[in-house]
Scaffold this motif. Structure first.
Motif, short mmCIF file in Angstrom:
data_model
loop_
_atom_site.label_atom_id
_atom_site.label_comp_id
_atom_site.label_asym_id
_atom_site.label_seq_id
_atom_site.Cartn_x
_atom_site.Cartn_y
_atom_site.Cartn_z
N GLU A 488 -24.50 -3.45 -13.54
CA GLU A 488 -25.49 -4.31 -12.92
C GLU A 488 -25.60 -4.04 -11.43
N ILE A 489 -24.47 -3.93 -10.77
CA ILE A 489 -24.48 -3.69 -9.33
C ILE A 489 -25.10 -2.34 -9.04
N HIS A 490 -24.64 -1.32 -9.77
CA HIS A 490 -25.14 0.02 -9.46
C HIS A 490 -26.62 0.16 -9.78
N THR A 491 -27.06 -0.49 -10.85
CA THR A 491 -28.48 -0.40 -11.17
C THR A 491 -29.32 -1.03 -10.08
N GLU A 492 -28.88 -2.20 -9.61
CA GLU A 492 -29.65 -2.84 -8.54
C GLU A 492 -29.60 -2.01 -7.27
N PHE A 493 -28.44 -1.43 -7.01
CA PHE A 493 -28.28 -0.57 -5.85
C PHE A 493 -29.27 0.60 -5.91
N LEU A 494 -29.31 1.24 -7.06
CA LEU A 494 -30.20 2.39 -7.20
C LEU A 494 -31.66 1.97 -7.11
N ASP A 495 -31.96 0.78 -7.64
CA ASP A 495 -33.34 0.29 -7.50
C ASP A 495 -33.73 0.21 -6.04
N HIS A 496 -32.83 -0.39 -5.24
CA HIS A 496 -33.15 -0.50 -3.81
C HIS A 496 -33.27 0.87 -3.17
N LEU A 497 -32.35 1.74 -3.56
CA LEU A 497 -32.36 3.08 -2.97
C LEU A 497 -33.67 3.80 -3.26
N LEU A 498 -34.07 3.75 -4.53
CA LEU A 498 -35.28 4.47 -4.89
C LEU A 498 -36.52 3.85 -4.28
N THR A 499 -36.51 2.52 -4.16
CA THR A 499 -37.65 1.88 -3.49
C THR A 499 -37.73 2.35 -2.04
N GLY A 500 -36.56 2.42 -1.40
CA GLY A 500 -36.54 2.85 -0.01
C GLY A 500 -37.02 4.28 0.15
N VAL A 501 -36.56 5.14 -0.75
CA VAL A 501 -36.96 6.54 -0.62
C VAL A 501 -38.45 6.70 -0.90
N LEU B 62 -30.87 -2.06 1.68
CA LEU B 62 -30.06 -0.89 1.98
C LEU B 62 -30.72 0.00 3.02
N GLY B 63 -31.69 -0.56 3.73
CA GLY B 63 -32.47 0.25 4.66
C GLY B 63 -31.64 1.09 5.61
N ASP B 64 -30.65 0.46 6.24
CA ASP B 64 -29.86 1.21 7.22
C ASP B 64 -29.11 2.36 6.58
N ARG B 65 -28.56 2.10 5.42
CA ARG B 65 -27.78 3.17 4.78
C ARG B 65 -28.66 4.34 4.39
N LEU B 135 -17.18 -1.98 -0.85
CA LEU B 135 -17.93 -2.65 -1.91
C LEU B 135 -18.44 -4.00 -1.43
N LEU B 136 -17.59 -4.72 -0.71
CA LEU B 136 -18.00 -6.02 -0.20
C LEU B 136 -19.20 -5.89 0.73
N GLN B 137 -19.18 -4.85 1.57
CA GLN B 137 -20.31 -4.68 2.49
C GLN B 137 -21.61 -4.47 1.73
N VAL B 138 -21.54 -3.61 0.70
CA VAL B 138 -22.77 -3.36 -0.06
C VAL B 138 -23.22 -4.62 -0.77
N LEU B 139 -22.27 -5.35 -1.36
CA LEU B 139 -22.64 -6.59 -2.05
C LEU B 139 -23.28 -7.57 -1.10
N ARG B 140 -22.69 -7.68 0.10
CA ARG B 140 -23.25 -8.61 1.07
C ARG B 140 -24.69 -8.23 1.42
N MET B 141 -24.94 -6.92 1.56
CA MET B 141 -26.30 -6.51 1.90
C MET B 141 -27.27 -6.86 0.79
N MET B 142 -26.81 -6.71 -0.46
CA MET B 142 -27.76 -6.91 -1.56
C MET B 142 -27.99 -8.38 -1.88
#
Lengths: 698, 193
Positions: A488-501, B62-65, B135-142
């Motif tokens: 769940e975390i990684h999927t959301e992470f990648l969603d944000h990443l791809l939106t940004g790119v 995640l803009g900054d990263r 991990l905490l930093q990324v979670l906090r950002m999201m």
């Protein structure tokens, strides 16, 4: 010597079932011809009592007419379910033959039985089918539609549903017309429009049949959603084509204006259906915001609003199926943020139950109707229809995939294409549409026969062989994965990443619009449709919360973790408001226990050395304390500490059952705890306190 | 118009970029015009401020990263080559590339390079592990500011516990891409350029 000694265990039950079938078969015609006994009418008998001589008071009287209709309906449903039960008792049968085939065979037998006795077997009434039997199945499908794969492939699905169905209809209709022109066939009276009408009825992939067969083969998600989505979305095309050709075949001629209106009609039907469904969906979501004091009727709102959406769109000749799907999809995220855990379970199980019953009844009735229905057999026509069905489907899929693959990121492989083509089953919707044809069509009987043959062919031949073919071709199966917080975390992470790119590239693609929709949803829609403060909760937190809750419930049910006082379920609130200190501590305890259990499951030690967690529920300050106990005497040299972990651990799924092996060691203690757990986890209807908190589904 | 001439892309450069990243001619020219439109200073390189001006990145958690990913170690400017090299990670894997000569160096957009790129966005200190703090930093950002630290902490703990297999309380690359023995990242890290 016992009369019923049998060779294998299920034998006795099968005999019972067969006896019941015979009973039903005999019972139905008997009551049909039974003399009508006097039904209600106490005034009448009162009057006759005054004028006639006094009769003896009837102690026992039979009054079948009074209950006839509900009795028959209940008997049919009971019979259908007993059949279903019977199949699963025969082990090898259900592994080889899909359930739908067996049910049709049963229907054939029952129909034959009734006919042999001399009665008219009932035919699948189209109104009954469309208004009662079909909606539960579609609602079940729509409510639990996996949104992510659906939206990612919606373009492909639409192309298959719309263009594929159109191609099928015209190809088949055209070629059958050409066939009918040949003198030797003897069908020269059939005109083009009738053939096109027939083509449009038979061309649509049927959701009921697809569901029934695909459920058992566990194919990978992409192919499943493609075929299934197509079967749902082609309803609009079918509706429009059917109405169009029906109208025209009465008139006899087609003008360009009519074709243009047909196209407009298609958009109206599909978009209108979706709009109606969405409106009812939002209404349901809004209503669920206020149900915190009347939890018991929450599921009813879901069912009733959806059914109203279906009926309303049918009223306007819009696509009822698309309305149901839209309603389910729209209302689900909001309703599930508002309703209680029990309501969620209720909705899930009622939907599954109703759709299962409907599906069973549909297939049985198909069998019965085959025996009953008027038939006109023409070898050439029927055989050609079946062949053309296959050919047009294969050609359509290959052709469309060739075009679609140019636009897809993940291309469809040949294996995918094969399964999509082979999985295009026809079913009861085609039959019902055919049955709806008015008797003025001279070819009606022939069409019905051909439709039934196609249905039988696809369900039996394709349905039975698709499983071995899937194995043979080594098609990717569905991945067995538990919901994991990592994913769940990684999927959301990648969603944000791809939106940004996408933003960097200046490209407004899939992710950009998804992000815009999410943002709109979060700022405007959620605050109106979600009760209390929950609308601010980020999805990740909600996911985590429900995952922990699920695990806690699973542990309680398996007896590993006796439930603490019911109100501690409320501590699952990870919400922005201030939480009193006591429950936070409890929260930590529970979380520690859950984590310990997770760690426990990762150990690959033999089960009887596992550590048993005990929660002391009745401590003095009504605050649960945690003890760690070992089932065996503490001096065992191989006592295991919680920190120890073995690198290779089996999959999470198997592990939850692992520590159960302790039961035998501590049987009495475990029994007590289980009893405690059961009564604490399921308070009576008065204990509404624990239902105050919303629960979200997975 | 005059000063722009020096920053126009030459054919040889396009060919080089094509070979290095695998983008097609039209894609490269399109991205070049995007590059120049972002380059307000007109000096052929982008700075961090240029990226921050993009509205979608400003609202992205995640803009900054993401911006940092474009800039190589310690530098403050990125030229077009570097820009393309980073974007090459997101190009979809073509069919004909699957049968490529295995001896040749792995293309930038191979599946493992894509995942490695994503992994490096978590792992800021480049020690090849995602620690609890990262991990905490990324979670906090999201997740935003409304969730308390303890709650995020327990999520982070649970995440590490699920994924960690060798007991070092952090997530290595291999643990990142699967949980247990099941690969979890089915999402395609591709965009249509």
């Amino acid at each position: 010597m016992p009369a019923f000694s049998c060779a294998f265990p299920g034998c006795r039950r099968d005999l019972l079932v067969i006896v019941l079938v015979v009973f039903v078969g005999i019972g139905l015609p008997i009551e049909a011809s039974a003399p009508a006994y006097q039904s209600h009418g106490t005034e009448g008998s009162h009057l006759t009592n005054i004028t006639n001589t006094k009769k003896a008071f009837p102690v026992l009287a039979v009054n079948y007419e009074h209950v006839r209709k509900p009795f028959e309906i209940a008997l049919w449903i009971l019979l259908a379910l007993l059949m279903k039960l019977g199949f699963h008792l025969i082990p090898r049968l259900s592994a080889v033959v899909p359930e739908s085939c067996l049910l049709i065979v049963v229907g054939l037998l029952v129909g034959g039985l009734i006919k042999v006795i001399g009665e008219e077997p009932p035919v699948l009434d189209s109104q009954l089918f469309f208004l009662c039997l079909l909606p539960p199945i579609i609602l079940d499908a729509g409510y639990f539609l996996p949104i992510r794969p659906f939206t990612e492939n919606v373009g492909t699905i639409l192309v298959f549903a719309v263009i594929g169905t159109l191609w099928n209809a015209f190809f088949m209709g055209g070629l059958l017309y050409a066939l009918c022109q040949i003198e030797s066939v003897g069908l020269s009276g059939v005109d083009l429009l009738a053939c096109l009408l027939f083509g449009s009825i038979v061309s649509a992939v049927d959701p009921v049949a697809v569901l029934a067969v695909f459920e058992e083969i566990h194919i990978n998600e992409l192919v499943h959603i493609l075929v299934f989505g197509e079967s749902l979305l082609n309803d609009a095309v079918t509706v429009v084509l059917y109405n169009l050709f029906e109208e025209f075949s009465k008139v006899g001629t087609v003008t360009v204006l009519d074709v243009f209106l047909g196209v407009v009609c298609f958009f109206v039907v599909s978009l209108g259906g979706v709009l109606v469904g969405a409106i009812y969906g939002f209404l349901a979501a809004f209503t669920s915001r206020f149900t915190s004091h009347t939890r018991v009727i929450e599921p009813l709102f879901v069912f009733l609003y959806s059914y109203m959406a279906y009926l309303s769109s049918e009223m306007f000749h819009l696509s009822g199926i698309m309305a149901l799907i839209a309603c389910g999809v729209v209302m689900r995220p909001y309703v599930e943020a508002n309703i209680s855990h029990k309501s969620y379970t209720t909705i899930k199980y009622f939907l599954k139950m109703w759709s299962s019953v409907s599906e069973t009844l549909i297939f049985i009735f198909l069998g019965v109707s085959t025996v009953a229905g008027p038939h006109a057999w023409n070898w050439t026509f029927v055989i050609t229809t079946v062949i053309l069905c296959l050919v047009s489907r294969v050609l359509g899929v290959i052709g469309l995939t060739f075009i679609i693959n140019k636009f897809r990121i993940v291309k469809l492989t040949k294996k995918d294409q094969f399964i999509v083509a082979y999985g295009g089953l026809r079913g009861a919707i085609a039959f019902s549409l055919g049955y709806l044809l008015s008797n003025s069509h001279q070819m009606r009987n022939l069409f019905l026969t051909a439709i039934i043959t196609v249905i039988f062919f696809t369900v039996f031949v394709q349905g039975m062989t698709i499983r071995p073919l899937v194995e043979l071709l080594a098609v990717k199966k569905k991945k067995e994965s538990k919901p994991s917080i990592n994913e769940e975390i990684h999927t959301e992470f990648l969603d944000h990443l791809l939106t940004g790119v996408e933003g960097v590239c200046g490209h407004y693609g899939h992710y950009h619009w998804k992000e815009k929709l999410n943002r709109f949803n979060k700022t405007y829609v959620k605050r109106w449709l979600i009760a209390g403060e929950n609308f601010k909760e980020p999805e990740l937190i909600a996911f985590y919360r429900k995952m922990e809750l699920k695990q806690a419930i699973m542990m309680v049910e398996s007896g590993q973790l006796p439930s603490v006082l019911p109100s501690t379920i409320s501590m699952q609130n990870i919400q922005p408001r201030a939480i009193p200190r006591v429950s936070k501590k409890r929260e930590e305890e529970i979380r520690r226990i859950l984590r310990a259990n997770l760690q426990n499951n990762k150990q690959k030690v033999s089960s009887n050395k596992g550590i048993w967690l005990k929660l002391n529920v009745f401590s003095a300050d009504s605050f649960p304390t945690v003890h760690f106990e070992q089932p065996s005497p503490p001096s065992t040299p191989d006592a295991v500490s919680l920190e120890e972990e073995v690198p290779k651990r089996p999959s999470l799924k198997a592990d939850i059952e692992g520590p159960r092996g302790n039961a035998s060691d501590n049987h009495q203690g475990e029994l007590d705890y289980q009893r405690l757990a059961r009564c604490l986890s399921d308070p009576g209807p008065n204990k509404d306190k624990e239902d105050d908190d919303p629960f979200m589904s997975c | 118009m005059g000063s722009r001439a020096s920053t126009l892309l030459r054919e040889e450069e396009i060919e080089e970029i094509k070979k290095e990243t695998g983008f097609s001619h039209s894609q490269i020219t399109r991205l070049y015009s995007r590059f120049t439109s972002l380059d307000k200073g007109e000096n052929g390189t982008l700075s961090r401020e240029d990226f921050q001006r993009i509205p979608e990145l400003a609202i992205n958690p995640l803009g900054d990263r993401i911006i940092n990913a474009f800039f190589p170690e310690g530098e403050d400017q990125v030229n077009f080559r570097g820009f393309m090299r980073t974007l090459a990670h997101f190009r979809p894997i073509e069919d004909n590339e699957k049968n490529k000569d295995p001896i040749a160096s792995e293309p930038l957009n191979s599946r493992s390079n894509k995942l490695l790129f994503a992994f490096r966005l978590y792992d800021l200190d480049r020690d090849d592990k995602i620690s609890r703090d990262e991990l905490l930093q990324v979670l906090r950002m999201m997740v935003g500011v409304n969730i308390s630290d303890e709650q995020l902490g327990s999520i982070a703990d649970r995440t590490i516990q699920e994924a960690d297999q060798n007991g070092d309380n952090s997530i290595s690359f291999n643990e990142f891409i699967k949980v247990g023995n099941v690969y979890i990242l089915y999402i395609d890290i591709d965009i249509d350029i």
